[in-house]
Motif scaffolding. Sequence first.
Motif, PDB file in Angstrom:
ATOM      1  N   LEU A   1     -60.536  34.363  22.569  1.00 16.15           N
ATOM      2  CA  LEU A   1     -60.891  33.679  21.322  1.00 16.15           C
ATOM      3  C   LEU A   1     -61.517  34.599  20.267  1.00 16.15           C
ATOM      4  O   LEU A   1     -62.418  34.191  19.523  1.00 16.15           O
ATOM      5  CB  LEU A   1     -61.830  32.487  21.599  1.00 16.15           C
ATOM      6  CG  LEU A   1     -61.438  31.551  22.748  1.00 16.15           C
ATOM      7  CD1 LEU A   1     -62.414  30.386  22.849  1.00 16.15           C
ATOM      8  CD2 LEU A   1     -60.016  31.010  22.559  1.00 16.15           C
TER       9      LEU A   1
ATOM     10  N   SER B   1     -57.199  29.014  22.748  1.00 17.27           N
ATOM     11  CA  SER B   1     -58.095  27.867  22.983  1.00 17.27           C
ATOM     12  C   SER B   1     -57.339  26.718  23.630  1.00 17.27           C
ATOM     13  O   SER B   1     -57.932  25.823  24.217  1.00 17.27           O
ATOM     14  CB  SER B   1     -58.718  27.404  21.655  1.00 17.27           C
ATOM     15  OG  SER B   1     -57.756  26.713  20.873  1.00 17.27           O
TER      16      SER B   1
ATOM     17  N   LYS C   1     -55.065  20.652  25.003  1.00 17.36           N
ATOM     18  CA  LYS C   1     -55.438  21.869  25.738  1.00 17.36           C
ATOM     19  C   LYS C   1     -54.974  21.693  27.180  1.00 17.36           C
ATOM     20  O   LYS C   1     -55.297  20.683  27.830  1.00 17.36           O
ATOM     21  CB  LYS C   1     -56.956  22.051  25.691  1.00 17.36           C
ATOM     22  CG  LYS C   1     -57.425  23.243  26.482  1.00 17.36           C
ATOM     23  CD  LYS C   1     -58.927  23.415  26.404  1.00 17.36           C
ATOM     24  CE  LYS C   1     -59.306  24.673  27.188  1.00 17.36           C
ATOM     25  NZ  LYS C   1     -60.718  24.955  27.153  1.00 17.36           N
TER      26      LYS C   1
ATOM     27  N   LEU D   1     -61.122  25.534  17.203  1.00 16.15           N
ATOM     28  CA  LEU D   1     -60.830  25.931  18.584  1.00 16.15           C
ATOM     29  C   LEU D   1     -60.891  24.736  19.549  1.00 16.15           C
ATOM     30  O   LEU D   1     -60.950  24.909  20.763  1.00 16.15           O
ATOM     31  CB  LEU D   1     -61.789  27.041  19.036  1.00 16.15           C
ATOM     32  CG  LEU D   1     -61.648  28.356  18.246  1.00 16.15           C
ATOM     33  CD1 LEU D   1     -62.659  29.388  18.709  1.00 16.15           C
ATOM     34  CD2 LEU D   1     -60.228  28.928  18.356  1.00 16.15           C
ATOM     35  N   SER D   2     -60.865  23.532  18.992  1.00 17.28           N
ATOM     36  CA  SER D   2     -60.894  22.341  19.855  1.00 17.28           C
ATOM     37  C   SER D   2     -59.464  21.880  20.129  1.00 17.28           C
ATOM     38  O   SER D   2     -58.528  22.232  19.392  1.00 17.28           O
ATOM     39  CB  SER D   2     -61.658  21.216  19.164  1.00 17.28           C
ATOM     40  OG  SER D   2     -60.890  20.737  18.064  1.00 17.28           O
TER      41      SER D   2
END
Length: 605
Positions: free
Chosen positions: A169, A194, A115, A53-54
């Motif tokens: 998430l 994410s 992101k 999720l980075s």
Amino acid sequence: MQGWTGFFLNIDLTKSKATPEPYDESLALNFLGGRGFAAKILWDTLKQGTDPLSPENKLIFATGPLTGIGLPNSGKLVIASKSPLTGGYGDGNSGSWAAVNIRKAGYDALVIEGKASKPVILHIKDKMCEFLDASYLWGTSSFEAEDQLRKKHSKLVGIISIGPAGENLVKFATVVSQKGRSGGRPGMGAVMGSKNLKAVVVEGTMSIPLANPDEMKRLSVDGYKELLTKPLYSFWKRQGTMSTVEWSQENSCLPTFNFRQGVFNKAEGISGFTMEKMKVSNRGCPQCNMTCGNVVKDSEGKDSELDYENVVMLSSNIGIGNLSQVATLNRLADEFGFDSISLGGVLGFAMEASEKGLISEKINWGDFEEIKKLIIDIAYKRGLGALLAEGVRAASETIGGGSIDWAMHVKGLEISAYDCHIAPGMALAYGTSSIGAHHKDAWIITWETKAGRENYDQSKVDHLVKTQLLRGGTFEALTVCRFPYNSLGLEFEWYRKYLRASTGQDFSMERLNQISERILNLIRAFWVREYNEKWSRNLDVPPRRWFKEPLTEGPMKGSVLNLEKYNTMLDAYYETRGWNKNGVPKIETLEKLGLADVTSQLKLR
Ligand code: PTT
Ligand code: SF4
């Protein structure tokens, strides 16, 4: 290069930057497309241990050399990433106009990293790519997002979006297209969330480069006609995958009360024939004349698209026998953007945990109103919903009490809709699937019931390996729907003809199998690399319930799998694959497949 566009579009959401990247022809010839491209990109570009999720994780939308060309059932897309649910390789295969439009925009795959600082919509129109504000859509359902985007852009664009489950998430959130095509079971929607990516809108107006366009046109027309001649065609259009409900009930394979019974006393109420009486229309993926999405009106009068898997996981597995109620739960799954299989899995787990007093919340089998509320709590991670949003593996680690035995998953992915108390071959298919317990790579259970259910012999291993190569390798790399082949019996020779017209090359079965071996070995290497010290052959063994707790109902009552024999079959499977006793590809296997560079990153234990 013919058949492929020869370009990926690399998108960095942190920098709001999109860069077309030409790739070498050898990549196409060695990995073909779809799952092959995804596995190669993830292996090459992710650092070991990347947090799924980075911003560093990559979300890939990949097509293959047959995707988007007007041939039957070619509107499919592989959505892949390192999975937040399993920690290993994750993907799904969804029908979407985005598949067609990505190719017509001049790309074979979108590779998304980073992101965005606030919610965005990625809008791609041929060579143009822009990052549009999505704040006004954040919090909307996937249906609402698609409706609004379709009004704004043209009717023909491809749209992929997430609902609140992806935004929040939830580990088994999917990406949704066309209000009912939902893909990426192992949390591809959470990866998208994410990255603050609400939706992708793709418009392509160019032609896909083909070696022989005239031949392709002719073959496509003939292919559609050929499907109409198949004896099963009209029944397929009536029921699609829903006819499997009766089959599973008759064969004690129906997931019931968290995979305990194999049969359900209300099975008739959820059957394909019951569905037919409620059906209002068929929906499907682009470029398909087999449209298998069965649309019914749910208990609230809204449209819901039913398939076997989502129906039984949200009915027999949680004790509901009313199909219009099941249809409501299924619609909620699509709107919120959950995987319906995992959703049914976590709900069944919660009900059993409640029954056994392992959680304080009371959630009864079949309690439709409470289940609806719990689904919404999962989407927003409230109360018990927060625990379940992590999937059954994590939930069982939290609540303990022996629940590990009946947490129905493999490698963290909830088991799809076949009880294997008396199907060792199918249990092995779940155990060794590329993404965790899913039937996509090898749905061998109907074959197995004919071949002898009690056997644990080499013939099952051989059949499994062969099926995994064709379905998990070839079809996922061609990136077309496999239903014409495996459900209607379209001869595989058609796909070889399509490939020749698309790429100008001959792909023998041997050549395709070698490509598939390469892809499946690379995926296995990815799992081993990411699990590192935690890797063990026990990860290839399904939950203990099937080995320790016999079926409690039906004609097969008392049946149970034998762990010792399963392990012997697993050894034979590893041997056939060229893997060591711990399920890790041997150096010679990797070298034979041109994957020698992989060995340096693997501890070949
Ligand atoms: C697939 C998995 C399946 S497998 C089903 S029903 W199936 C469930 N459908 C869901 C759904 O619907 N809504 C929802 N919220 N979650 C859902 N989860 C479940 O997802 C799917 C079809 C089907 S229907 C199958 S078998 C075949 N799968 C193919 C495949 O894997 N590869 C391939 N080359 N062709 C395939 N053709 C068929 O496609 P996932 P879709 Mg789905 C409402 O994607 O992640 O692979 O999970 O993609 O467009 O809905 O098509 O009896
Ligand atoms: Fe999609 Fe069903 Fe057609 Fe396959 S047969 S392309 S899953 S509608």
